[in-house]
Design an enzyme around this catalytic site. Sequence first.
Site, PDB file in Angstrom:
ATOM      1  N   GLU A 196       0.838  -1.192   0.000  1.00 21.44           N
ATOM      2  CA  GLU A 196       0.000   0.000   0.000  1.00 21.44           C
ATOM      3  C   GLU A 196       0.876   1.247   0.000  1.00 21.44           C
ATOM      4  O   GLU A 196       1.929   1.266   0.633  1.00 21.44           O
ATOM      5  CB  GLU A 196      -0.895  -0.004   1.254  1.00 21.44           C
ATOM      6  N   GLU A 242      -9.740   5.758   2.903  1.00 21.75           N
ATOM      7  CA  GLU A 242     -10.150   4.964   4.055  1.00 21.75           C
ATOM      8  C   GLU A 242     -10.054   5.838   5.300  1.00 21.75           C
ATOM      9  O   GLU A 242      -9.117   6.622   5.433  1.00 21.75           O
ATOM     10  CB  GLU A 242      -9.220   3.752   4.216  1.00 21.75           C
TER      11      GLU A 242
END
Length: 419
Positions: free
Chosen positions: A223, A334
């Site tokens: 990520e 997120e």
Amino acid sequence: MGFAQLSGGRSRRALALALCVWSLISLSCAARLTDSSRQKLDVQKHLNRLNKPAVKSIKSPDGDIIDCVHISQQPAFDHPYLKDHKIQMRPNYHPEGLFNENKVAEKTKERSNPQAQLWHANGRCAEGTIPVRRTRKDDILRASSVKAYGRKKQRSIPKSADPDLANESGHQHAIVYVNGDKYYGAKATINVWEPKIQQPNEFSLSQLWILGGSFGEDLNSIEAGWQVSPDLYGDNNTRLFTYWTSDAYQATGCYNLLCSGFIQINSEIAMGASISPVSGLRGSQYDISILVWKDPKEGHWWMQFGNDYVLGYWPSFLFSYLADSASMIEWGGEVVNSEPEGQHTSTQMGSGRFPEEGFGKASYFRNIQVVDSSNNLKAPKGLGTFTEQSNCYDVQTGSNGDWGHYFYYGGPGKNPNCP
Ligand SMILES: *[C@@H]1O[C@H](CO)[C@@H](O)[C@H](O)[C@H]1NC(C)=O
Ligand SMILES: *[C@@H]1O[C@H](CO)[C@@H](O)[C@H](O)[C@H]1NC(C)=O
């Protein structure tokens, strides 16, 4: 500064310990080694592990200390598998572009600007060293435990494949994704903002995910993007970050260089450093571009920041599924909602505005692409979107000539339609 103090504290503690051991094996001694002093020892040991000797240290205007660490002394080499690793100073292959980056940059010059890091205002690291954000005692003390520092608390993968589990642990997403093929990398240009965080134990991030395996206990993930995370960094600044795990966030992996794994080769960009400036509402827009791809020769996963900085690589052996290829790519935002049941946090995602507000107000990802098995950057086919509660955070996709596949995403969290 830091080091003298740290090692001073350390030797005093070592002395106290030695006295303890040499004096009677007594109750008073055991009492002196209380849980809290044991914790202090653990914190100190962890700091000594993470902070490598610096050739030079640079104080950033945001209070960070950036240590220029010799490339061969970086945290990666604490990994037992990397003891005899020969650092690869450049990738063997670089994916061929779909967009002519310079042309896009030229065209969007009026509208968005390339990015730098705040600490550059006060110095640079020399070739042959890498910039490492120094970890301080307070950084570790903000974590729930020494072990938890630099790691994600829970599984936080958007389970688009399994919407029943989507509300697990308060993580909320507004993302686009592709799956059903083999992927060898992904790219995106990500608009940079500084979303407001309601509580220090929440965070807001915008990133891409390279995923391998199913959403089980052995999920592999790489990520990268930007995040605001008061607990991790001690402030509300927007920071460049990476994360990796090969077991669904359980025992392996960490943010940035906070464990051994990622091998950095670049002397200019520090993981975890503040990005500056950030975009303003109806004002100048800034974005960062991130490319992660698998080198077809060695199999390592490389990361590039902007058009110029190849940061380094995650060695293939760190992973199981990703040692072959990725099975899913996700892009988007997120946040963590840590409000009790039934209430919603006002922590923002993206710019804190909903996608329909568009450029200059809502945050975007543009030119999103995947890398195929021939090492070519391609437009993603069959994009899906996912969000748990579109009244809190939403996502809207589109495509055009300059921006290729793009989307706007984000939202304010708590609002009359998201109580
Ligand atoms: C971060 O922002 C919150 C509110 O959004 C504020 O209460 C807090 O003091 C800020 N923290 C720092 C370290 O500036
Ligand atoms: C998640 O929780 C919210 C509020 O509790 C609910 O409205 C929503 O439908 C849930 N989403 C999913 C995908 O289960």
